[in-house]
Design a protein around this motif. Structure first.
Motif, short mmCIF file in Angstrom:
data_model
loop_
_atom_site.label_atom_id
_atom_site.label_comp_id
_atom_site.label_asym_id
_atom_site.label_seq_id
_atom_site.Cartn_x
_atom_site.Cartn_y
_atom_site.Cartn_z
N GLY A 146 0.80 -1.21 0.00
CA GLY A 146 0.00 0.00 0.00
C GLY A 146 0.84 1.26 0.00
O GLY A 146 0.47 2.27 -0.60
N ALA A 147 2.00 1.21 0.64
CA ALA A 147 2.89 2.36 0.71
C ALA A 147 3.94 2.35 -0.39
O ALA A 147 4.47 3.40 -0.76
CB ALA A 147 3.57 2.43 2.07
N ASP A 148 4.26 1.17 -0.93
CA ASP A 148 5.32 1.04 -1.92
C ASP A 148 4.85 0.13 -3.06
O ASP A 148 5.02 -1.09 -3.00
CB ASP A 148 6.58 0.48 -1.28
N PRO A 149 4.27 0.71 -4.13
CA PRO A 149 3.75 -0.11 -5.24
C PRO A 149 4.81 -0.95 -5.94
O PRO A 149 4.45 -1.91 -6.63
CB PRO A 149 3.17 0.94 -6.19
N SER A 150 6.09 -0.62 -5.77
CA SER A 150 7.13 -1.38 -6.45
C SER A 150 7.26 -2.80 -5.92
O SER A 150 7.95 -3.64 -6.53
CB SER A 150 8.48 -0.67 -6.32
N LEU A 151 6.60 -3.11 -4.81
CA LEU A 151 6.70 -4.44 -4.21
C LEU A 151 5.84 -5.47 -4.93
O LEU A 151 5.89 -6.66 -4.59
CB LEU A 151 6.30 -4.38 -2.73
N GLY A 152 5.07 -5.06 -5.91
CA GLY A 152 4.25 -6.01 -6.67
C GLY A 152 3.08 -6.52 -5.86
O GLY A 152 2.53 -5.83 -5.01
N GLY A 153 2.71 -7.78 -6.11
CA GLY A 153 1.61 -8.40 -5.38
C GLY A 153 0.24 -7.88 -5.75
O GLY A 153 -0.73 -8.09 -5.02
N GLU A 154 0.11 -7.21 -6.91
CA GLU A 154 -1.18 -6.66 -7.30
C GLU A 154 -2.20 -7.76 -7.65
O GLU A 154 -1.84 -8.83 -8.12
CB GLU A 154 -1.04 -5.73 -8.51
N PHE A 155 -3.46 -7.44 -7.40
CA PHE A 155 -4.56 -8.30 -7.83
C PHE A 155 -4.84 -7.95 -9.29
O PHE A 155 -5.12 -6.79 -9.62
CB PHE A 155 -5.79 -8.03 -6.96
N GLU A 156 -4.73 -8.92 -10.18
CA GLU A 156 -4.86 -8.68 -11.62
C GLU A 156 -6.10 -9.38 -12.15
O GLU A 156 -6.33 -10.56 -11.90
CB GLU A 156 -3.62 -9.19 -12.36
N GLY B 22 -15.31 2.65 -18.18
CA GLY B 22 -14.74 1.31 -18.23
C GLY B 22 -14.17 0.91 -19.57
O GLY B 22 -13.59 -0.17 -19.71
N GLY B 23 -14.31 1.78 -20.58
CA GLY B 23 -13.89 1.41 -21.93
C GLY B 23 -12.40 1.28 -22.13
O GLY B 23 -11.94 0.60 -23.05
N LEU B 24 -11.60 1.92 -21.29
CA LEU B 24 -10.15 1.84 -21.44
C LEU B 24 -9.61 0.46 -21.10
O LEU B 24 -8.48 0.13 -21.48
CB LEU B 24 -9.47 2.89 -20.55
N ALA B 25 -10.39 -0.36 -20.40
CA ALA B 25 -9.93 -1.69 -20.02
C ALA B 25 -10.22 -2.75 -21.08
O ALA B 25 -9.86 -3.91 -20.89
CB ALA B 25 -10.60 -2.11 -18.70
N ALA B 26 -10.83 -2.37 -22.19
CA ALA B 26 -11.23 -3.35 -23.20
C ALA B 26 -10.04 -4.14 -23.72
O ALA B 26 -9.07 -3.58 -24.20
CB ALA B 26 -11.93 -2.64 -24.36
N GLY B 27 -10.13 -5.45 -23.61
CA GLY B 27 -9.10 -6.34 -24.12
C GLY B 27 -7.82 -6.34 -23.33
O GLY B 27 -6.80 -6.86 -23.79
N ALA B 28 -7.83 -5.80 -22.12
CA ALA B 28 -6.60 -5.66 -21.35
C ALA B 28 -6.77 -6.26 -19.97
O ALA B 28 -7.79 -6.87 -19.64
CB ALA B 28 -6.21 -4.18 -21.25
N SER B 29 -5.75 -6.08 -19.14
CA SER B 29 -5.81 -6.46 -17.73
C SER B 29 -5.86 -5.21 -16.88
O SER B 29 -5.30 -4.18 -17.26
CB SER B 29 -4.59 -7.30 -17.34
N GLU B 30 -6.51 -5.31 -15.73
CA GLU B 30 -6.57 -4.22 -14.78
C GLU B 30 -5.94 -4.68 -13.47
O GLU B 30 -6.03 -5.87 -13.11
CB GLU B 30 -8.01 -3.78 -14.53
#
Length: 214
Positions: A136-146, A168-176
């Motif tokens: 939560g404090a350091d996004p570089s640590l990874g571990g994101e929910f994809e 929501g259209g920017l997420a079309a065909g991609a991962s969030e």
């Protein structure tokens, strides 16, 4: 020369086939997590890990409500209330749900994650972050929910630089990605393909997961 008439359109834009993903903060999460964290770590020490989608790390059996105590129950009750709020009948009317629940705990350390998977046999699924491991404090640590677009890459195959100019259209065909934060509840349809990216921190990342079926 007379100016050509401009096209005037009354647009009825219909957001069809949405994929609801809810993110909420649990009220009183600090107190809940202070109780829940040692309970989960003690269970990890005394019980072997199961193996499902987890790539390393430890995962309990699906009986968290039997051993997690009132703190685990509080998390699940909050998630159930959210699931009920986001569920209606085919006429759009609210429904009273008696959800059947299975829930489990996850403990990840450096390099651990989860491969892409779905949760067959359930209507809603989700996760709750007991300790984000510093993400939560350091996004570089990874571990994101994809999460992946359930239509696959089809919307991005022909023109990958283009997207739909709708919510929501920017997420079309991609991962969030959703970045874990202690105290967050995430709720999504059980058929939605999802994963956890490898965690690269040096702390212990703890979450619980759950399925709500009929």
């Amino acid at each position: 020369m007379a100016e050509a008439p401009r096209h005037r359109l009354e647009v009825d834009l219909r957001p069809l086939f949405p994929t609801p993903v809810a993110v909420a903060r649990l009220h009183g999460w600090k107190e809940v997590n202070a109780v829940l964290k040692p309970v989960i770590l003690e269970h990890e020490r005394s019980h072997p890990s199961t193996q499902h989608s987890n790539l390393g790390g430890w995962q309990s059996t699906w009986d968290l409500l039997d051993w997690g105590g009132p703190a685990a129950g509080a998390v699940i009750e909050a998630a159930k209330a959210l699931a009920t709020k986001l569920t209606c009948d085919r006429e759009g009317k609210a429904v009273r749900m008696g959800w059947r629940v299975n829930a489990w705990a996850n403990v990840n350390r450096g390099g651990h994650g989860n491969e892409f998977h779905t949760h067959p046999g359930a209507y809603w699924s989700g996760t709750y972050y007991v300790d984000d491991g510093g993400i939560g404090a350091d996004p570089s640590l990874g571990g994101e929910f994809e999460i992946q677009d359930p239509r696959g890459v089809a919307p991005a195959m022909y023109a990958p630089r283009l997207a739909f100019a709708v919510p929501g259209g920017l997420a079309a065909g991609a991962s969030e990605l959703i970045r874990p934060q202690s105290g967050l509840i995430v709720l999504f349809p059980s058929w939605l393909s999802h994963a956890v990216r490898p965690y690269t921190g040096e702390r212990t990342r703890i979450s619980i997961a759950y399925n709500f079926s009929l």
